[in-house]
Enzyme design. Structure first.
Site, mmCIF file in Angstrom:
data_model
loop_
_atom_site.group_PDB
_atom_site.id
_atom_site.type_symbol
_atom_site.label_atom_id
_atom_site.label_comp_id
_atom_site.label_asym_id
_atom_site.label_seq_id
_atom_site.Cartn_x
_atom_site.Cartn_y
_atom_site.Cartn_z
ATOM 1 N N HIS A 34 0.875 -1.182 0.000
ATOM 2 C CA HIS A 34 0.000 0.000 0.000
ATOM 3 C C HIS A 34 0.904 1.221 0.000
ATOM 4 O O HIS A 34 1.965 1.199 0.634
ATOM 5 C CB HIS A 34 -0.826 0.118 1.284
ATOM 6 C CG HIS A 34 -1.764 -0.996 1.550
ATOM 7 N ND1 HIS A 34 -1.439 -2.078 2.310
ATOM 8 C CD2 HIS A 34 -3.048 -1.153 1.190
ATOM 9 C CE1 HIS A 34 -2.485 -2.879 2.388
ATOM 10 N NE2 HIS A 34 -3.471 -2.350 1.724
ATOM 11 N N ASP A 67 2.261 1.811 3.359
ATOM 12 C CA ASP A 67 3.213 0.856 3.952
ATOM 13 C C ASP A 67 4.619 1.422 3.786
ATOM 14 O O ASP A 67 5.523 1.112 4.566
ATOM 15 C CB ASP A 67 3.187 -0.507 3.226
ATOM 16 C CG ASP A 67 1.857 -1.222 3.350
ATOM 17 O OD1 ASP A 67 1.087 -0.888 4.276
ATOM 18 O OD2 ASP A 67 1.588 -2.120 2.526
ATOM 19 N N GLU A 73 -10.646 -6.844 -5.107
ATOM 20 C CA GLU A 73 -10.526 -7.878 -4.069
ATOM 21 C C GLU A 73 -11.787 -7.891 -3.218
ATOM 22 O O GLU A 73 -12.014 -6.996 -2.414
ATOM 23 C CB GLU A 73 -9.299 -7.625 -3.192
ATOM 24 C CG GLU A 73 -9.178 -8.683 -2.098
ATOM 25 C CD GLU A 73 -7.916 -8.551 -1.263
ATOM 26 O OE1 GLU A 73 -6.990 -7.827 -1.670
ATOM 27 O OE2 GLU A 73 -7.881 -9.173 -0.190
ATOM 28 N N GLU A 78 -9.491 -13.422 -2.134
ATOM 29 C CA GLU A 78 -8.684 -13.860 -0.988
ATOM 30 C C GLU A 78 -9.364 -15.061 -0.345
ATOM 31 O O GLU A 78 -10.541 -15.007 0.010
ATOM 32 C CB GLU A 78 -8.527 -12.724 0.026
ATOM 33 C CG GLU A 78 -7.734 -13.202 1.238
ATOM 34 C CD GLU A 78 -7.373 -12.104 2.218
ATOM 35 O OE1 GLU A 78 -6.882 -11.054 1.775
ATOM 36 O OE2 GLU A 78 -7.589 -12.313 3.425
ATOM 37 N N HIS A 97 -11.378 -14.441 2.738
ATOM 38 C CA HIS A 97 -12.587 -13.638 2.526
ATOM 39 C C HIS A 97 -13.724 -14.524 2.020
ATOM 40 O O HIS A 97 -14.885 -14.332 2.365
ATOM 41 C CB HIS A 97 -12.326 -12.506 1.532
ATOM 42 C CG HIS A 97 -11.334 -11.490 2.031
ATOM 43 N ND1 HIS A 97 -10.876 -10.464 1.248
ATOM 44 C CD2 HIS A 97 -10.714 -11.346 3.223
ATOM 45 C CE1 HIS A 97 -10.024 -9.724 1.937
ATOM 46 N NE2 HIS A 97 -9.903 -10.253 3.141
ATOM 47 N N ASP A 117 -12.256 -11.987 10.734
ATOM 48 C CA ASP A 117 -11.145 -12.089 9.784
ATOM 49 C C ASP A 117 -9.891 -12.615 10.497
ATOM 50 O O ASP A 117 -9.180 -11.867 11.152
ATOM 51 C CB ASP A 117 -10.898 -10.682 9.217
ATOM 52 C CG ASP A 117 -9.953 -10.699 8.045
ATOM 53 O OD1 ASP A 117 -9.476 -11.777 7.675
ATOM 54 O OD2 ASP A 117 -9.707 -9.613 7.508
ATOM 55 N N ASP A 128 -7.171 -14.332 9.154
ATOM 56 C CA ASP A 128 -5.908 -14.118 8.436
ATOM 57 C C ASP A 128 -4.799 -15.089 8.842
ATOM 58 O O ASP A 128 -3.662 -14.674 9.095
ATOM 59 C CB ASP A 128 -5.431 -12.669 8.619
ATOM 60 C CG ASP A 128 -5.931 -11.771 7.498
ATOM 61 O OD1 ASP A 128 -6.168 -12.278 6.388
ATOM 62 O OD2 ASP A 128 -6.073 -10.552 7.737
ATOM 63 N N ASP A 186 -1.495 -13.392 1.913
ATOM 64 C CA ASP A 186 -2.002 -12.221 2.629
ATOM 65 C C ASP A 186 -2.573 -12.683 3.956
ATOM 66 O O ASP A 186 -3.750 -13.012 4.055
ATOM 67 C CB ASP A 186 -3.063 -11.488 1.794
ATOM 68 C CG ASP A 186 -3.504 -10.206 2.493
ATOM 69 O OD1 ASP A 186 -2.873 -9.857 3.519
ATOM 70 O OD2 ASP A 186 -4.461 -9.565 2.037
HETATM 71 C C1 GLT Z 1 -5.969 -5.476 4.277
HETATM 72 C C2 GLT Z 1 -6.933 -6.554 3.837
HETATM 73 C C3 GLT Z 1 -6.417 -7.368 2.729
HETATM 74 C C4 GLT Z 1 -6.218 -6.584 1.474
HETATM 75 C C5 GLT Z 1 -5.198 -5.546 1.588
HETATM 76 C C6 GLT Z 1 -5.198 -4.718 0.332
HETATM 77 S S1 GLT Z 1 -5.201 -4.656 3.009
HETATM 78 O O1 GLT Z 1 -4.969 -6.005 5.073
HETATM 79 O O2 GLT Z 1 -7.234 -7.371 4.959
HETATM 80 O O3 GLT Z 1 -7.185 -8.499 2.460
HETATM 81 O O4 GLT Z 1 -5.718 -7.467 0.520
HETATM 82 O O5 GLT Z 1 -5.625 -3.430 0.505
HETATM 83 MN MN MN Z 2 -6.075 -9.637 0.738
#
Ligand code: GLT
Ligand code: MN
Length: 388
Positions: A56, A59, A183, A219, A222, A257, A259, A289
């Protein structure tokens, strides 16, 4: 480590800088790791033979950086990239952290906020082109609503479309070699985020002025947050020629979320995603990610485990594809096309329609066919668990 399982640059793995810069803060507690600058993140990834990074704008440089400061950071990033042999594979804009975007960027009610958002993207597209990024991502984290009566979702789509159309023209006017990527995410931080899934995004893309310039980067997590299948989302985007990047990670379905690292939750599902990408020759970068667990003191074990997991699954895909027992059972699922129906169904013609109209089928008999799914699934499980 077996040589085959060691990743190489040619694997085209990438990480978002924000993944290794993540300091473990969550809604219930503060940071658990020391800060890492964007430049240090580029160096650390490059030292570990990572092919590329995504970033970003903020970043790398803070939102309030002077032009001179921003320039010196960009120059430093370019030096770090060269020294570490790492590419910038994708760029994106932070349109979600600053309170100015608290009710959206491209979909804000306030035309000044929308203009500021587009201006912020244009400025970073220039940098992305300079760093060599060929994919530009839009994750509309704040593009959504809690109070839907206060935000017309049709108006929101129009505003979103205007912004993307404007930015496509900007890229063309500057002669940049760059495609855009949407995304999708269903929720968090907003109650409901617009363009919630790859399906939403693909339908939206078809309404743009330059649909050929825009793809998706679903993603994994997601998709799971929406309770859907990452395999199916990747497949649909790939089949449509729209999978321009992917964000790999892991996530328990229908939760906040999380992650987590790739394959941390459901290795069989992850395996099938790797199989899809392998079998169909996905040629883009495979970006991770996710975040290191909050208990990690540094992000580097996390970086290595993601690439290692992908390589393990890739080796397993080779084993699965070569397994004679599994292949024989999969072969049995296919049916010899004695009636020539594949050809009939491939295209409507009056002749094909006539042939179909008069054809005799026996549904009772067709229904008697057994399918070996229990055995097939067991065989896959055996292979996955290393049973002989
Ligand atoms: C953020 C989000 C991600 C996105 C990023 C892109 S930023 O961390 O959770 O899934 O890919 O803006
Ligand atoms: Mn992402």
């Amino acid at each position: 480590m077996a040589k085959k399982l060691q990743w190489k640059r040619s694997d085209k793995f990438a990480f978002g800088l924000w993944t290794v810069m993540n300091r473990g803060r969550d809604p219930f507690g503060p940071e658990t790791r020391p800060p890492l600058s964007g430049i240090e993140a580029i160096r650390g990834l490059g030292e570990r033979d990572v092919y590329g990074f995504e970033y970003h704008d903020n970043d790398l440089w803070p939102m309030d950086a002077t032009p001179a400061k921003k320039r010196s950071i960009i120059n430093e990033a370019k030096r770090a990239m060269k020294a570490a042999g790492i590419l910038c594979t994708a760029a994106t804009t932070n349109l979600f952290s600053h309170p100015v975007f608290k009710d959206g960027a491209f979909t804000s009610h306030d035309p000044r906020v929308r203009a500021y958002a587009v201006q912020k993207v244009m400025a970073n597209i220039d940098v992305a082109a300079e760093l060599g990024a060929e994919v530009y991502i839009y994750w509309g984290g704040r593009e959504g609503a809690e109070v839907d009566i206060g935000k017309d979702p049709i108006e929101a789509m129009k505003r979103f479309r205007d912004a993307i159309n404007f930015l496509c023209e900007y890229v063309m006017a500057n002669g940049y070699k760059m495609v855009f990527s949407l995304e999708p995410k269903p929720n968090e931080p907003r109650s409901n985020i617009y363009l919630a899934t790859a399906g939403h995004a693909l339908a939206f893309i078809a309404t743009l002025d330059h649909p050929e310039m825009v793809g998706v980067n679903p993603e994994y997590a997601h998709v799971k947050m929406a309770g859907l299948s990452p395999l199916h989302e990747y497949a649909q985007a790939l089949e449509a020629g729209k999978l321009v990047d992917i964000h790999l990670n892991a996530q328990e379905p229908l939760r906040f979320d999380q992650d987590m690292s790739f394959a941390a939750d459901n290795p069989k599902e992850a395996l099938l995603v790797v199989k899809l990408l392998t079998d169909y020759g996905y040629a883009g970068t495979k970006a991770f990610d996710c975040h290191p667990y909050r208990t990690e003191a540094a992000p580097w074990d996390f970086v290595e485990r993601n690439m290692r997991a992908y390589k393990l699954l890739e080796a397993k895909v080779e084993e699965v594809n070569a397994d004679t027992r599994l292949c024989a059972m999969l072969e049995e699922l296919t049916v010899a096309d004695e009636g020539g129906w594949n050809q009939v169904l491939a295209a409507y013609t009056p002749k094909n329609a006539d042939k179909l109209k008069v054809a005799k089928f026996n549904p009772e008999k067709l229904a008697q066919r057994t399918l070996l799914y229990e055995q097939i699934d067991l065989r896959l499980t055996e292979l996955l668990l290393g049973a002989r």
